[in-house]
Design an enzyme around this catalytic site. Structure first.
Site, mmCIF file in Angstrom:
data_model
loop_
_atom_site.group_PDB
_atom_site.id
_atom_site.type_symbol
_atom_site.label_atom_id
_atom_site.label_comp_id
_atom_site.label_asym_id
_atom_site.label_seq_id
_atom_site.Cartn_x
_atom_site.Cartn_y
_atom_site.Cartn_z
ATOM 1 N N CYS A 197 1.181 -0.939 -0.208
ATOM 2 C CA CYS A 197 -0.113 -0.249 -0.223
ATOM 3 C C CYS A 197 0.803 1.723 0.091
ATOM 4 C CB CYS A 197 -1.458 0.477 1.333
ATOM 5 S SG CYS A 197 -2.232 1.053 1.230
ATOM 6 N N HIS A 250 -3.207 -5.164 1.492
ATOM 7 C CA HIS A 250 -2.554 -5.145 3.044
ATOM 8 C C HIS A 250 -2.692 -7.569 3.103
ATOM 9 C CE1 HIS A 250 -1.357 -1.442 4.315
ATOM 10 N NE2 HIS A 250 -3.101 -0.883 3.827
ATOM 11 N N GLU A 270 -0.938 -8.454 5.339
ATOM 12 C CA GLU A 270 -0.462 -8.677 6.954
ATOM 13 C C GLU A 270 -1.649 -9.181 7.484
ATOM 14 O OE1 GLU A 270 -0.102 -6.297 4.840
ATOM 15 O OE2 GLU A 270 -0.366 -4.636 5.890
HETATM 16 N N1 GLN Z 1 -4.392 5.935 1.217
HETATM 17 C C1 GLN Z 1 -2.333 5.966 1.713
HETATM 18 C C2 GLN Z 1 -1.094 7.573 0.452
HETATM 19 O O1 GLN Z 1 -1.240 7.078 -0.057
HETATM 20 C C3 GLN Z 1 -1.867 4.862 1.520
HETATM 21 C C4 GLN Z 1 -2.671 3.782 2.205
HETATM 22 C C5 GLN Z 1 -2.153 2.937 3.466
HETATM 23 O O2 GLN Z 1 -1.484 2.331 3.486
HETATM 24 N N2 GLN Z 1 -3.277 2.033 3.173
HETATM 25 O O3 GLN Z 1 -0.051 7.288 1.434
#
Ligand code: GLN
Length: 214
Positions: free
Chosen positions: A80, A173, A175
């Site tokens: 992410c 994610h 995890e």
């Molecule tokens: N929206 C976050 C970003 O742009 C990422 C979200 C996440 O890691 N769950 O950094």
């Protein structure tokens, strides 16, 4: 040999990565300072907020040593926000942080209506059982370079997991769903990196280009 895998622990959802690494028999190492990178065989960059993570990476002088670790071939896995941190290009023109993956990412690509969702994803590299993927204000991959393997896409074709040699990234994610197969892959890649005389480590990581050539 137990692999020591770092988890960037500046901000965000790092505790679950620590647990996943333990579950696959690796030794997790929380990384907050450059010296914590000295003795590790791989690194996980967790989810969180990529703008904050960028600032903290620079505040603690971690940018160069992480690039060097990856440059030596140690596996690096970003989820992410971690994927955003690893992208060579961020849509909208933000400067890249650790441009290790030849992809363009778009932040918060699912918009307000679909802020967070969960789905089952086929990830052939990890076997037949689908991955339960948790997306939270997730990015999407808009473009992949020629050496990037697509590991998983949504049914509409949008790319959500990639690998380029020793660098892996997922928009979701694993995890948070106790999905440990990505961490097992990272631990395996770390073992191959630490002892390249053994097993598949002799082979370079396959790229889409080399697969097409077969
Ligand atoms: N929206 C976050 C970003 O742009 C990422 C979200 C996440 O890691 N769950 O950094």
């Amino acid at each position: 040999m137990t692999m020591r895998i770092g988890v960037l622990a500046l901000q965000g959802a790092f505790a679950e990565h620590v647990a996943s690494l333990r579950a696959v028999g690796a030794e997790p190492v929380e990384v907050r300072l450059p010296s914590h990178l000295d003795d590790i065989d791989g690194l996980v960059i967790p989810g969180g907020e990529s703008t904050t993570m960028r600032k903290l990476i620079d505040r603690w002088g971690l940018r160069q040593p992480i690039l060097e670790l990856a440059g030596r071939g140690a596996p690096v896995f970003g989820t992410c926000a971690g994927m955003i941190v690893l992208a060579r290009e961020i849509a909208g023109g933000e400067e890249p942080v650790l441009p290790l993956l030849d992809v363009t990412v778009e932040r918060n690509a699912f918009g307000r209506q679909l802020d967070s969702f969960e789905t089952e994803l086929d990830v052939p590299l990890l076997g037949d059982t689908p991955v339960h993927a948790v997306f939270i204000r997730a990015p999407i991959i808009d473009r992949v370079g020629p050496d990037v393997d697509v590991m998983a896409s949504l049914p509409d074709g949008r790319i959500v997991a990639v690998r380029e040699r020793n660098v892996i990234a997922t928009a979701f994610h694993p995890e948070l769903a106790r999905e440990h197969r990505f961490h097992r892959l990272v631990a395996t890649m770390a073992a191959e990196h630490a002892d390249p005389g053994e097993g598949v480590g002799r082979r370079p990581y396959p790229t889409r280009r080399s697969q097409q050539g077969r």
